[in-house]
Design a protein around this motif. Structure first.
Motif, PDB file in Angstrom:
ATOM      1  N   HIS A   8     -34.776  30.144 -28.518  1.00  9.14           N
ATOM      2  CA  HIS A   8     -34.296  29.210 -27.496  1.00  9.14           C
ATOM      3  C   HIS A   8     -32.951  28.619 -27.904  1.00  9.14           C
ATOM      4  O   HIS A   8     -32.013  28.536 -27.092  1.00  9.14           O
TER       5      HIS A   8
ATOM      6  N   ARG B  35     -44.321  29.319 -22.287  1.00 10.05           N
ATOM      7  CA  ARG B  35     -43.562  28.061 -22.295  1.00 10.05           C
ATOM      8  C   ARG B  35     -44.511  26.861 -22.397  1.00 10.05           C
ATOM      9  O   ARG B  35     -44.232  25.914 -23.133  1.00 10.05           O
TER      10      ARG B  35
ATOM     11  N   LYS C 238     -44.582  24.568 -25.710  1.00 12.10           N
ATOM     12  CA  LYS C 238     -43.947  23.289 -25.348  1.00 12.10           C
ATOM     13  C   LYS C 238     -42.438  23.330 -25.604  1.00 12.10           C
ATOM     14  O   LYS C 238     -41.810  22.330 -25.955  1.00 12.10           O
TER      15      LYS C 238
ATOM     16  N   ASP D  40     -38.800  24.479 -23.803  1.00 11.55           N
ATOM     17  CA  ASP D  40     -38.262  24.703 -22.461  1.00 11.55           C
ATOM     18  C   ASP D  40     -37.546  26.055 -22.398  1.00 11.55           C
ATOM     19  O   ASP D  40     -36.323  26.143 -22.220  1.00 11.55           O
TER      20      ASP D  40
ATOM     21  N   ASP E 281     -35.992  29.498 -21.298  1.00  5.74           N
ATOM     22  CA  ASP E 281     -35.218  29.882 -20.108  1.00  5.74           C
ATOM     23  C   ASP E 281     -35.823  31.166 -19.533  1.00  5.74           C
ATOM     24  O   ASP E 281     -35.554  32.260 -20.017  1.00  5.74           O
TER      25      ASP E 281
END
Length: 228
Positions: A90, A122, A126, A128, A130
Motif C-alpha cells: 500500500h 481490505r 484494515k 485502505d 486501492d
C-alpha cells in the motif's frame, strides 16, 4: 492448501501456454479438472471444493447451498490477507484490480466474486487498499468454465474496456491483477495487454486463487482454445 503463494515457473508454465517467461504470476492452490478426478469432482481435493463453491453460479442464489459461495469468498480473502505484506505494498502505491466477470453489470448472472474477495482483504487487514474495478467486460464472451470452446486472447481483449471513472485516477506504481483459476493464461495476457494501454511501464503481477494442473499433460495447444 499451501500456506504460501507459489510462483508459476518453468515446470508449471507449459500448462498455461499463453504465459511468457517474463510474466510474473502466483497461485495459492492447485485445482484438478473434473475429467482427471476419477468422478470425485469437487470432492477430489480441498482446492477443488473451494473453487466449486467460489465459482458457484449466480442462479443458485437462494438455494440451500448458496451460503457456501460467500464462505469460499471469505476464506480466500482470509488467506490472501496473509499472503502478501499489504501495508508495504500500500505504501508503495500498489493497486489491486480484479479480472472482470464475463457478464456485464446489471445482468442477473453478473458475478463480482473477485471484487468481493479483494474487499474482504481490505476489511481483514484494515488497510485502505486501492482496489479498482478498472476493467469492464462487454458481456460478449461466455464464461470460460461453461464453454466448450474457450475464447482466444484476442476475443477476450476485444471484449475489455475501461471504467470511465476508474481510468481517471492517478497511475499506480505497481498493479496486482487477481483472478480465480489460471488455466491457459488467456485472460491474464488479455487483461495485461489492455492495461498496458494505460500503464506501459508499471509492473503487473498476476494473482490466482488456484492454478489448473493437469496430470501427464504436454504443451500442445488445443485447437478449440485458440479459435477466434
Amino acid at each position: 492448501m499451501q500456506k504460501r503463494l507459489q510462483q508459476v515457473g518453468d515446470v508449471e508454465r507449459p500448462q498455461h501456454y499463453f504465459l511468457e517467461p517474463d510474466h510474473r504470476c502466483y497461485f495459492w492452490g492447485e485445482y484438478t479438472p473434473w475429467e482427471h478426478t476419477g468422478g470425485r469432482k469437487w470432492n477430489f481435493s480441498e482446492t477443488n471444493q473451494l473453487i466449486a463453491n467460489f465459482k458457484k453460479p449466480m442462479d443458485r442464489r437462494g438455494k440451500d447451498d448458496w451460503w457456501r459461495k460467500q464462505a469460499a469468498i471469505d476464506r480466500t480473502s482470509q488467506a490472501f490477507a496473509g499472503l502478501w505484506k499489504w501495508q508495504l505494498l500500500h505504501e508503495r502505491g500498489a493497486v489491486l484490480i480484479p479480472v472482470p466477470p464475463s457478464k456485464r453489470a446489471g445482468d442477473p448472472l453478473h458475478d463480482d466474486r473477485m471484487s468481493r474477495m479483494l474487499q474482504g482483504i481490505r476489511a481483514i487487514t484494515k488497510i485502505d487498499l486501492d482496489i479498482r474495478d478498472l476493467l469492464v467486460s462487454d458481456g460478449s464472451i461466455p464464461a470460460s468454465h461453461t464453454s466448450a470452446q474457450r475464447p482466444s486472447p484476442q476475443r477476450i481483449y476485444e471484449s475489455l474496456s475501461f471504467d470511465a471513472h476508474e481510468r481517471e485516477k492517478a497511475a499506480p506504481n505497481i498493479i496486482y491483477l487477481f483472478d480465480d483459476v489460471l488455466t491457459s493464461g488467456a485472460h491474464f495476457v488479455s487483461c495485461l495487454r489492455r492495461l498496458r494501454e494505460l500503464y506501459s511501464e508499471q509492473p503487473i503481477v498476476g494473482n490466482f486463487v488456484a492454478r489448473c494442473g493437469r496430470p501427464n499433460t504436454d504443451a500442445v495447444v488445443p485447437l478449440n482454445d485458440v479459435a477466434a
